[in-house]
Design a protein around this motif. Structure first.
Motif, PDB file in Angstrom:
ATOM      1  N   ILE A 199       0.839  -1.204   0.000  1.00  0.00           N
ATOM      2  CA  ILE A 199       0.000   0.000   0.000  1.00  0.00           C
ATOM      3  C   ILE A 199       0.872   1.251   0.000  1.00  0.00           C
ATOM      4  CG2 ILE A 199      -1.618   1.365   1.407  1.00  0.00           C
ATOM      5  CD1 ILE A 199      -2.869  -1.389   2.217  1.00  0.00           C
ATOM      6  N   VAL A 200       1.919   1.253   0.808  1.00  0.00           N
ATOM      7  CA  VAL A 200       2.843   2.396   0.848  1.00  0.00           C
ATOM      8  C   VAL A 200       3.502   2.585  -0.511  1.00  0.00           C
ATOM      9  CG1 VAL A 200       4.989   3.271   1.873  1.00  0.00           C
ATOM     10  CG2 VAL A 200       3.220   2.266   3.335  1.00  0.00           C
ATOM     11  N   ARG A 201       3.930   1.490  -1.138  1.00  0.00           N
ATOM     12  CA  ARG A 201       4.548   1.584  -2.466  1.00  0.00           C
ATOM     13  C   ARG A 201       3.563   2.150  -3.482  1.00  0.00           C
ATOM     14  NH1 ARG A 201       7.243  -3.702  -4.494  1.00  0.00           N
ATOM     15  NH2 ARG A 201       5.043  -4.135  -4.766  1.00  0.00           N
ATOM     16  N   THR A 202       2.308   1.739  -3.403  1.00  0.00           N
ATOM     17  CA  THR A 202       1.292   2.228  -4.336  1.00  0.00           C
ATOM     18  C   THR A 202       1.061   3.722  -4.165  1.00  0.00           C
ATOM     19  OG1 THR A 202       0.216   0.072  -4.351  1.00  0.00           O
ATOM     20  CG2 THR A 202      -1.105   1.947  -5.076  1.00  0.00           C
ATOM     21  N   VAL A 203       0.959   4.176  -2.926  1.00  0.00           N
ATOM     22  CA  VAL A 203       0.749   5.603  -2.650  1.00  0.00           C
ATOM     23  C   VAL A 203       1.946   6.423  -3.138  1.00  0.00           C
ATOM     24  CG1 VAL A 203       0.503   7.311  -0.798  1.00  0.00           C
ATOM     25  CG2 VAL A 203      -0.873   5.229  -0.760  1.00  0.00           C
ATOM     26  N   LEU A 204       3.157   5.949  -2.839  1.00  0.00           N
ATOM     27  CA  LEU A 204       4.356   6.677  -3.269  1.00  0.00           C
ATOM     28  C   LEU A 204       4.482   6.724  -4.788  1.00  0.00           C
ATOM     29  CD1 LEU A 204       7.002   5.456  -0.663  1.00  0.00           C
ATOM     30  CD2 LEU A 204       5.871   7.682  -0.779  1.00  0.00           C
ATOM     31  N   THR A 205       4.147   5.627  -5.453  1.00  0.00           N
ATOM     32  CA  THR A 205       4.215   5.607  -6.913  1.00  0.00           C
ATOM     33  C   THR A 205       3.176   6.556  -7.507  1.00  0.00           C
ATOM     34  OG1 THR A 205       5.004   3.329  -6.884  1.00  0.00           O
ATOM     35  CG2 THR A 205       4.082   4.124  -8.949  1.00  0.00           C
ATOM     36  N   THR A 206       1.987   6.590  -6.940  1.00  0.00           N
ATOM     37  CA  THR A 206       0.955   7.512  -7.412  1.00  0.00           C
ATOM     38  C   THR A 206       1.400   8.959  -7.220  1.00  0.00           C
ATOM     39  OG1 THR A 206      -0.748   5.880  -6.889  1.00  0.00           O
ATOM     40  CG2 THR A 206      -1.477   8.161  -7.168  1.00  0.00           C
ATOM     41  N   ALA A 207       2.016   9.245  -6.093  1.00  0.00           N
ATOM     42  CA  ALA A 207       2.533  10.594  -5.844  1.00  0.00           C
ATOM     43  C   ALA A 207       3.649  10.937  -6.829  1.00  0.00           C
ATOM     44  CB  ALA A 207       3.045  10.704  -4.406  1.00  0.00           C
ATOM     45  N   ALA A 208       4.490   9.968  -7.160  1.00  0.00           N
ATOM     46  CA  ALA A 208       5.561  10.205  -8.130  1.00  0.00           C
ATOM     47  C   ALA A 208       4.987  10.531  -9.505  1.00  0.00           C
ATOM     48  CB  ALA A 208       6.484   8.992  -8.213  1.00  0.00           C
ATOM     49  N   VAL A 209       3.947   9.821  -9.906  1.00  0.00           N
ATOM     50  CA  VAL A 209       3.305  10.099 -11.198  1.00  0.00           C
ATOM     51  C   VAL A 209       2.677  11.496 -11.180  1.00  0.00           C
ATOM     52  CG1 VAL A 209       1.408   9.417 -12.726  1.00  0.00           C
ATOM     53  CG2 VAL A 209       2.960   7.694 -11.812  1.00  0.00           C
ATOM     54  N   ALA A 210       2.066  11.877 -10.080  1.00  0.00           N
ATOM     55  CA  ALA A 210       1.480  13.215  -9.967  1.00  0.00           C
ATOM     56  C   ALA A 210       2.572  14.286 -10.067  1.00  0.00           C
ATOM     57  CB  ALA A 210       0.714  13.348  -8.655  1.00  0.00           C
ATOM     58  N   CYS A 211       3.708  14.045  -9.441  1.00  0.00           N
ATOM     59  CA  CYS A 211       4.831  14.984  -9.527  1.00  0.00           C
ATOM     60  C   CYS A 211       5.340  15.094 -10.962  1.00  0.00           C
ATOM     61  CB  CYS A 211       5.981  14.550  -8.608  1.00  0.00           C
ATOM     62  SG  CYS A 211       5.646  14.784  -6.862  1.00  0.00           S
ATOM     63  N   LEU A 212       5.428  13.969 -11.649  1.00  0.00           N
ATOM     64  CA  LEU A 212       5.856  14.002 -13.047  1.00  0.00           C
ATOM     65  C   LEU A 212       4.846  14.740 -13.919  1.00  0.00           C
ATOM     66  CD1 LEU A 212       7.424  10.507 -13.709  1.00  0.00           C
ATOM     67  CD2 LEU A 212       8.570  12.715 -13.659  1.00  0.00           C
ATOM     68  N   ALA A 213       3.572  14.561 -13.660  1.00  0.00           N
ATOM     69  CA  ALA A 213       2.545  15.278 -14.419  1.00  0.00           C
ATOM     70  C   ALA A 213       2.682  16.784 -14.212  1.00  0.00           C
ATOM     71  CB  ALA A 213       1.155  14.801 -14.005  1.00  0.00           C
ATOM     72  N   GLN A 214       2.921  17.183 -12.985  1.00  0.00           N
ATOM     73  CA  GLN A 214       3.115  18.610 -12.697  1.00  0.00           C
ATOM     74  C   GLN A 214       4.387  19.119 -13.376  1.00  0.00           C
ATOM     75  OE1 GLN A 214       1.293  20.842 -11.625  1.00  0.00           O
ATOM     76  NE2 GLN A 214       2.538  22.499 -10.844  1.00  0.00           N
ATOM     77  N   ALA A 215       5.436  18.330 -13.358  1.00  0.00           N
ATOM     78  CA  ALA A 215       6.682  18.730 -14.029  1.00  0.00           C
ATOM     79  C   ALA A 215       6.452  18.906 -15.529  1.00  0.00           C
ATOM     80  CB  ALA A 215       7.774  17.696 -13.778  1.00  0.00           C
ATOM     81  N   LEU A 216       5.713  17.989 -16.128  1.00  0.00           N
ATOM     82  CA  LEU A 216       5.419  18.104 -17.563  1.00  0.00           C
ATOM     83  C   LEU A 216       4.560  19.326 -17.859  1.00  0.00           C
ATOM     84  CD1 LEU A 216       4.760  14.390 -18.512  1.00  0.00           C
ATOM     85  CD2 LEU A 216       6.623  15.838 -19.324  1.00  0.00           C
ATOM     86  N   ARG A 217       3.609  19.594 -16.981  1.00  0.00           N
ATOM     87  CA  ARG A 217       2.759  20.773 -17.166  1.00  0.00           C
ATOM     88  C   ARG A 217       3.603  22.049 -17.121  1.00  0.00           C
ATOM     89  NH1 ARG A 217      -0.169  24.528 -14.541  1.00  0.00           N
ATOM     90  NH2 ARG A 217       0.556  23.993 -12.482  1.00  0.00           N
ATOM     91  N   LEU A 218       4.473  22.159 -16.136  1.00  0.00           N
ATOM     92  CA  LEU A 218       5.326  23.341 -16.018  1.00  0.00           C
ATOM     93  C   LEU A 218       6.340  23.412 -17.158  1.00  0.00           C
ATOM     94  CD1 LEU A 218       6.003  23.358 -12.172  1.00  0.00           C
ATOM     95  CD2 LEU A 218       4.497  24.881 -13.474  1.00  0.00           C
ATOM     96  N   TYR A 219       6.895  22.272 -17.514  1.00  0.00           N
ATOM     97  CA  TYR A 219       7.870  22.240 -18.601  1.00  0.00           C
ATOM     98  C   TYR A 219       7.217  22.632 -19.921  1.00  0.00           C
ATOM     99  CZ  TYR A 219      11.551  20.667 -21.706  1.00  0.00           C
ATOM    100  OH  TYR A 219      12.525  20.620 -22.656  1.00  0.00           O
TER     101      TYR A 219
END
Length: 102
Positions: free
Chosen positions: A71-91
């Motif tokens: 469960i912790v791995r799933t939450v962290l991976t989801t947060a990582a994808v959200a961070c990448l989405a934000q990075a792509l949006r800003l980029y």
């Protein structure tokens, strides 16, 4: 992490920070996988078929720890994808402006 370096070099520091955060989160996922899930999987494999195990308390103990780590791995991976989405949006915003000016 390469995305963070590339964005930083192109003066997209906001995107670089989000990409770096995603890298750190995913690194945490890998550490949990290697330090918790893989050893538990190996121990369970050594027990043999859990359905035939005489002592089910071992299987129950493993299941609780393994599920929590998963469960912790799933939450962290989801947060990582959200961070990448934000990075792509800003980029995308910064990259488009840089292309128009360049």
């Amino acid at each position: 992490m390469w995305a963070a370096v590339a964005a930083y070099r192109q003066k997209c520091k906001g995107a670089a920070a989000w990409a770096a955060a995603a890298g750190v989160l995913y690194l945490a996922v890998l550490v949990i996988t290697v330090s918790v899930n893989l050893p538990l999987n190996n121990e369970l494999a050594a027990l043999g078929d859990p359905a035939k195990a005489a002592d089910h308390s071992l299987v129950d103990r493993f299941e609780g720890v393994w599920s929590t780590a998963n469960i912790v791995r799933t939450v962290l991976t989801t947060a990582a994808v959200a961070c990448l989405a934000q990075a792509l949006r800003l980029y995308g915003r910064t990259g488009t402006a840089a292309v128009r000016q360049g």
